[in-house]
Design a protein around this motif. Structure first.
Motif, PDB file in Angstrom:
ATOM      1  N   ALA A 155      33.026   6.803  50.856  1.00 37.80           N
ATOM      2  CA  ALA A 155      32.728   7.273  49.494  1.00 37.80           C
ATOM      3  C   ALA A 155      31.260   7.698  49.401  1.00 37.80           C
ATOM      4  N   ARG A 156      30.383   6.863  49.930  1.00 37.34           N
ATOM      5  CA  ARG A 156      28.945   7.169  49.873  1.00 37.34           C
ATOM      6  C   ARG A 156      28.653   8.504  50.597  1.00 37.34           C
ATOM      7  N   HIS A 157      29.299   8.711  51.739  1.00 40.51           N
ATOM      8  CA  HIS A 157      29.020   9.905  52.551  1.00 40.51           C
ATOM      9  C   HIS A 157      29.445  11.193  51.841  1.00 40.51           C
ATOM     10  N   PHE A 158      30.602  11.167  51.178  1.00 40.41           N
ATOM     11  CA  PHE A 158      31.112  12.424  50.600  1.00 40.41           C
ATOM     12  C   PHE A 158      30.719  12.629  49.142  1.00 40.41           C
ATOM     13  N   ARG A 159      30.055  11.607  48.533  1.00 41.61           N
ATOM     14  CA  ARG A 159      29.554  11.822  47.159  1.00 41.61           C
ATOM     15  C   ARG A 159      28.559  12.986  47.161  1.00 41.61           C
ATOM     16  N   GLY A 160      28.679  13.846  46.154  1.00 40.22           N
ATOM     17  CA  GLY A 160      27.697  14.928  46.013  1.00 40.22           C
ATOM     18  C   GLY A 160      27.877  16.078  46.998  1.00 40.22           C
TER      19      GLY A 160
ATOM     20  N   GLY B 258      30.709  17.917  47.152  1.00 40.32           N
ATOM     21  CA  GLY B 258      31.673  18.894  46.624  1.00 40.32           C
ATOM     22  C   GLY B 258      33.035  18.759  47.281  1.00 40.32           C
ATOM     23  N   HIS B 259      33.096  17.945  48.350  1.00 41.92           N
ATOM     24  CA  HIS B 259      34.392  17.707  48.998  1.00 41.92           C
ATOM     25  C   HIS B 259      35.077  16.533  48.296  1.00 41.92           C
ATOM     26  N   THR B 260      36.388  16.584  48.199  1.00 40.09           N
ATOM     27  CA  THR B 260      37.133  15.511  47.537  1.00 40.09           C
ATOM     28  C   THR B 260      37.707  14.560  48.579  1.00 40.09           C
ATOM     29  N   LEU B 261      37.237  13.324  48.534  1.00 40.66           N
ATOM     30  CA  LEU B 261      37.727  12.284  49.450  1.00 40.66           C
ATOM     31  C   LEU B 261      38.967  11.645  48.836  1.00 40.66           C
ATOM     32  N   ARG B 262      40.052  11.560  49.613  1.00 41.85           N
ATOM     33  CA  ARG B 262      41.275  10.916  49.111  1.00 41.85           C
ATOM     34  C   ARG B 262      41.655   9.779  50.037  1.00 41.85           C
ATOM     35  N   PHE B 263      41.941   8.653  49.446  1.00 40.01           N
ATOM     36  CA  PHE B 263      42.377   7.491  50.209  1.00 40.01           C
ATOM     37  C   PHE B 263      43.905   7.413  50.140  1.00 40.01           C
ATOM     38  N   ILE B 264      44.524   7.232  51.284  1.00 40.04           N
ATOM     39  CA  ILE B 264      45.983   7.201  51.376  1.00 40.04           C
ATOM     40  C   ILE B 264      46.433   5.782  51.711  1.00 40.04           C
ATOM     41  N   GLU B 265      47.322   5.236  50.908  1.00 37.47           N
ATOM     42  CA  GLU B 265      47.898   3.926  51.225  1.00 37.47           C
ATOM     43  C   GLU B 265      48.719   4.056  52.512  1.00 37.47           C
TER      44      GLU B 265
ATOM     45  N   ARG C  33      36.866  -1.411  44.327  1.00 39.01           N
ATOM     46  CA  ARG C  33      35.736  -1.575  45.264  1.00 39.01           C
ATOM     47  C   ARG C  33      34.686  -0.480  45.027  1.00 39.01           C
ATOM     48  N   ILE C  34      35.167   0.736  44.868  1.00 37.20           N
ATOM     49  CA  ILE C  34      34.226   1.859  44.690  1.00 37.20           C
ATOM     50  C   ILE C  34      33.584   1.785  43.306  1.00 37.20           C
ATOM     51  N   ASP C  35      34.419   1.519  42.289  1.00 35.46           N
ATOM     52  CA  ASP C  35      33.938   1.482  40.903  1.00 35.46           C
ATOM     53  C   ASP C  35      32.834   0.450  40.710  1.00 35.46           C
TER      54      ASP C  35
ATOM     55  N   ALA D 167      45.749  14.862  35.726  1.00 32.58           N
ATOM     56  CA  ALA D 167      46.345  15.679  36.795  1.00 32.58           C
ATOM     57  C   ALA D 167      46.266  17.155  36.389  1.00 32.58           C
ATOM     58  N   GLU D 168      46.071  17.994  37.401  1.00 27.63           N
ATOM     59  CA  GLU D 168      45.952  19.435  37.132  1.00 27.63           C
ATOM     60  C   GLU D 168      47.329  20.053  36.926  1.00 27.63           C
ATOM     61  N   TYR D 169      48.343  19.538  37.602  1.00 28.33           N
ATOM     62  CA  TYR D 169      49.702  20.086  37.469  1.00 28.33           C
ATOM     63  C   TYR D 169      50.714  19.002  37.816  1.00 28.33           C
ATOM     64  N   PRO D 170      51.965  19.125  37.321  1.00 25.52           N
ATOM     65  CA  PRO D 170      52.975  18.112  37.650  1.00 25.52           C
ATOM     66  C   PRO D 170      53.205  18.117  39.166  1.00 25.52           C
ATOM     67  N   GLY D 171      53.359  16.957  39.753  1.00 32.62           N
ATOM     68  CA  GLY D 171      53.626  16.896  41.179  1.00 32.62           C
ATOM     69  C   GLY D 171      52.366  16.787  42.012  1.00 32.62           C
ATOM     70  N   GLU D 172      51.209  16.718  41.332  1.00 29.41           N
ATOM     71  CA  GLU D 172      49.968  16.557  42.093  1.00 29.41           C
ATOM     72  C   GLU D 172      50.039  15.209  42.814  1.00 29.41           C
ATOM     73  N   VAL D 173      49.800  15.223  44.098  1.00 30.25           N
ATOM     74  CA  VAL D 173      50.040  14.034  44.918  1.00 30.25           C
ATOM     75  C   VAL D 173      49.027  12.923  44.638  1.00 30.25           C
ATOM     76  N   ALA D 174      47.764  13.306  44.487  1.00 25.91           N
ATOM     77  CA  ALA D 174      46.724  12.293  44.340  1.00 25.91           C
ATOM     78  C   ALA D 174      46.447  11.956  42.875  1.00 25.91           C
ATOM     79  N   THR D 175      46.206  10.680  42.613  1.00 27.63           N
ATOM     80  CA  THR D 175      45.671  10.271  41.312  1.00 27.63           C
ATOM     81  C   THR D 175      44.171  10.452  41.411  1.00 27.63           C
ATOM     82  N   ARG D 176      43.574  11.155  40.428  1.00 26.45           N
ATOM     83  CA  ARG D 176      42.181  11.574  40.569  1.00 26.45           C
ATOM     84  C   ARG D 176      41.227  10.762  39.718  1.00 26.45           C
ATOM     85  N   TYR D 177      40.016  10.579  40.264  1.00 26.21           N
ATOM     86  CA  TYR D 177      38.931   9.906  39.544  1.00 26.21           C
ATOM     87  C   TYR D 177      37.659  10.711  39.766  1.00 26.21           C
ATOM     88  N   ARG D 178      36.742  10.669  38.792  1.00 31.71           N
ATOM     89  CA  ARG D 178      35.437  11.288  39.032  1.00 31.71           C
ATOM     90  C   ARG D 178      34.351  10.224  38.892  1.00 31.71           C
ATOM     91  N   TYR D 179      33.253  10.439  39.615  1.00 28.48           N
ATOM     92  CA  TYR D 179      32.108   9.546  39.484  1.00 28.48           C
ATOM     93  C   TYR D 179      31.453   9.817  38.135  1.00 28.48           C
TER      94      TYR D 179
END
Ligand code: SF4
Length: 356
Positions: free
Chosen positions: A201-206, A208-215, A239-241, A251-263
């Protein structure tokens, strides 16, 4: 007590007449929008949760090239899928960048009517050398898998000791040539790389790339999946919060795979792909095509439908379209909602064969 698997009721059917009339709908009313095409079952990594070395070792018989769909066959099938509502095509593998001439396929797909999004998921190993040609061929954006920033942990997960720096070089090169947005996917396995969550998370903050964690998922039937090795998305978010405060993003559209959060401090977004603890089958609009032309209507399917037989059998496009409509129309998959100890051992198709 451990992780409780969620109990989810079947989603409401949309009212008739929604969307383009030619759109195919499955038994739960879900349209088909997103086609994932595996262009090879081969990979230069041996990720322990996908292609364990013990099974995919020296003697493993990969698909001979004559059995792979050629680019013309893939493009012909995509043209038919567009009639059913597909507009997004994702190239996967194995590792798609090891398929010779992949740039030519990208170019052919990017020029197709109805396809407005051609993307690719890669392990990043060849991205630095191929990014410019892929971008020039019409690739819009890219998703890169990177499970840790520590060589010893990353090496442990990809099991070929591939260095992190070369994947990061690939990401930088892709950004430099305009393959944006870039998504970075990290599969989190408890006891292996869950201690790396904050570093990533620390590395990709700022950036512009979106880091996604996959269970960590029970894909296929060869990765020895255990529920207690899953780190729930909620725990990762907490942990990140605790260090970098987050807020949810719609979500931007139905079926979007990731649940999104912003800093909250504006340093960008992260995503959670929580197939185990927060399944998203209700809006699943994805189908997967294997490199040899079998169609799977779910990542956890146990059987596929042979489309190569139709393509190589000189069937008219209308016949193929009819077959696809029948397959999708009969679809009722919602594995992640039904996951239980009983389903884990089903002979599910391997992820390395149909892509994630
Ligand atoms: S488990 Fe199957 S139906 Fe559910 S979201 Fe994944 S691919 Fe779609």
């Amino acid at each position: 007590m451990g992780i409780q698997l969620p109990v989810v009721s079947a989603p409401a059917r949309p009212s008739p007449g929604v969307g383009r009339t030619a759109d195919a709908r499955d038994t739960l009313g879900r349209p088909l929008r997103d086609l994932r095409i595996s262009v090879t079952d081969r990979c230069n990594f041996r990720c322990v949760y996908c292609m364990p070395k013990e099974l995919y070792g020296q003697g493993y018989r990969f698909l001979p090239s004559a059995e792979l769909l050629d680019f013309e066959e893939i493009v012909r099938l995509v043209r038919v899928f567009v009639r059913l509502g597909v507009h997004k095509v994702r190239l996967t593998g194995g590792e798609p960048l090891i398929r010779p001439g992949i740039e030519r396929l990208v170019q052919m797909l990017a020029g197709l009517d109805g396809v407005d999004d051609v993307t690719l998921t890669t392990n990043g190993s060849l991205l630095a050398s191929k990014a410019a040609a892929l971008q020039a061929a019409g690739l819009g954006r890219v998703t890169v898998s990177l499970d840790s920033l520590r060589d010893e942990v990353f090496g442990q997960m990809n099991d070929v000791r591939f260095p992190v720096s070369r994947v990061l070089d690939g990401i930088d090169r892709a950004a430099a040539v305009g393959l944006r947005p870039i998504k970075v996917n990290a599969v989190v396995k408890r006891g292996v790389n869950d201690a790396d969550v904050l570093d990533l998370a620390r590395h990709f903050r700022g950036t512009g790339h979106t880091l996604r964690f996959i269970e960590y998922m029970d894909v296929g039937h060869s990765n020895g999946w255990q529920l207690d090795e899953v780190v729930p998305a909620a725990e990762i978010v907490d942990r990140i919060d605790a260090i970098f405060p987050l807020e949810p993003v719609e979500a931007e559209y139905p079926g979007e795979v990731a649940t999104r959060y912003r800093y909250r401090d504006g340093a960008g977004e992260i995503g959670m792909i929580a197939s185990v603890t927060r399944p998203f089958c209700g809006d699943c609009t994805r189908a997967r095509l294997s490199a040899e032309g079998f169609l799977y209507t779910c990542l956890f399917a146990t059987e596929g439908h042979d489309l190569r037989r139709l393509v190589r059998g000189d069937k008219e496009d209308e016949v193929i379209e009819g077959a696809l409509r029948d397959i999708w129309g009969a679809r009722s998959d919602r594995y992640s909602e039904l996951r239980s100890s009983a389903t884990a051992d089903l002979p599910k198709v391997e992820m390395s064969y149909i892509g994630g």
